[in-house]
Design an enzyme around this catalytic site. Structure first.
Site, short mmCIF file in Angstrom:
data_model
loop_
_atom_site.label_atom_id
_atom_site.label_comp_id
_atom_site.label_asym_id
_atom_site.label_seq_id
_atom_site.Cartn_x
_atom_site.Cartn_y
_atom_site.Cartn_z
CE LYS A 57 26.58 -17.82 -2.50
NZ LYS A 57 26.28 -18.92 -3.44
CG ASP B 103 28.19 -20.63 -6.33
OD1 ASP B 103 28.86 -21.33 -5.54
OD2 ASP B 103 27.45 -19.70 -5.96
CG ASN C 181 10.64 -20.85 -11.67
OD1 ASN C 181 11.16 -21.61 -10.87
ND2 ASN C 181 10.11 -19.69 -11.32
CB THR D 4 6.54 -17.64 -11.00
OG1 THR D 4 7.88 -17.67 -10.50
CG2 THR D 4 5.58 -17.96 -9.86
#
Length: 285
Positions: A75, A111, A160, A162
């Protein structure tokens, strides 16, 4: 009698490495048959080493393709090789849809469109909220963050493992987006109207942590971009706690719509027959 010479030349692809698992051919060939279009949509397994040559053949016409879909791991490179990426692809730095027009390779990313169209279809009114929580800061989360922000949600919290990865996305997508560690999950969920899992937790029967969704708004919706299994562990937990859920299959189906329209000139509909067809294929595999 209609002139079919143009449609005889219409061929499109999905490329990735590997790509045999892709259900895009099933989706697009369903629509080709529905519209009685004489065209093809094929899976093309192309390695990273061969991707440049594949795109060059698309540009010079020798491939015979008008355009196609791009999936992992191509992508980002597809975006860089495009002559005319649009604003969505520019911000994401990635493209999943390519098409030739006036001798130039155009690129976009559908998307995010697929994500919001799925929610619009399965749970209309989901966007009448002020706060969204997005779990995960990997590549899959980018289009979701962009789409939710572009829909006008004023407060988007990316959680998240991290924090620097989440902060990178906050920096990329602007002041509406905030980065947090997993420890802050329960706090930022308070009063949120949308919870999105963009991680691979629960994929293919894998385990997922227990999540207490009770601090969400009563009318909140919980969704997952994973669609195998159709009802992921996180969705099952949310449903058991009384929340509306939307599975990730519709994102796959709806993201295919703009590309089909670009290549074949007709705008298809995502209907229950297509959804059932893909689910049946999932159950066979």
């Amino acid at each position: 009698m209609a002139d079919s010479r143009e449609t005889l030349l219409v061929n499109a692809f999905v490329t990735g490495w590997p790509v045999k698992h892709s259900r895009s051919p099933l989706i697009h060939n369903y629509w080709l048959k529905q519209f009685d279009i004489t065209g093809t949509y094929k899976a093309e397994a192309v390695s990273e080493e061969d991707f440049l040559a594949f795109i060059q053949a698309l540009k010079d016409g020798s491939s015979g393709y008008r355009g196609g879909n791009v999936t992992i791991p191509h992508k980002e490179l597809a975006f860089r090789l495009a002559d005319r990426p649009d604003a969505l692809a520019e911000e994401l730095g990635a493209s999943n849809t390519l098409w030739m027009e006036n001798g130039l390779l155009n690129a976009t990313n559908t998307d995010g469109y697929g994500f919001t169209a799925n929610l619009d279809d399965r749970h209309p009114g989901w966007d009448k909220i002020g706060r969204a929580v997005i779990l995960g800061a990997g590549g899959a989360s980018r289009a979701v963050i962009q789409a939710v922000r572009n829909r006008g949600i004023g407060e988007i919290h990316v959680v998240n493992r991290t924090v620097p990865r989440a902060q990178e996305l906050a920096d990329r997508f602007g002041p509406k987006v905030h980065a947090h560690s997993l420890e802050a999950l329960s706090e930022v969920m308070s009063g949120a109207g949308l919870f999105v899992n963009t991680t691979s937790l629960g994929m293919d029967g894998g385990e997922a942590p227990q999540v207490d969704f009770s601090s969400l708004r009563d009318d909140a919706v919980v969704t997952d971009i994973v669609y195998v299994p159709l009802k992921t562990p996180l969705l099952a937990q949310a449903e058991n706690q009384g929340f509306a859920i939307v599975d990730g299959l519709g994102m796959l189906l709806h993201q295919a719509v703009p590309g089909f329209e670009k290549w074949f000139g007709r705008r298809p509909l995502v209907d229950e027959a297509l959804r059932d067809l893909v689910i049946a294929d999932m159950e066979r595999h």
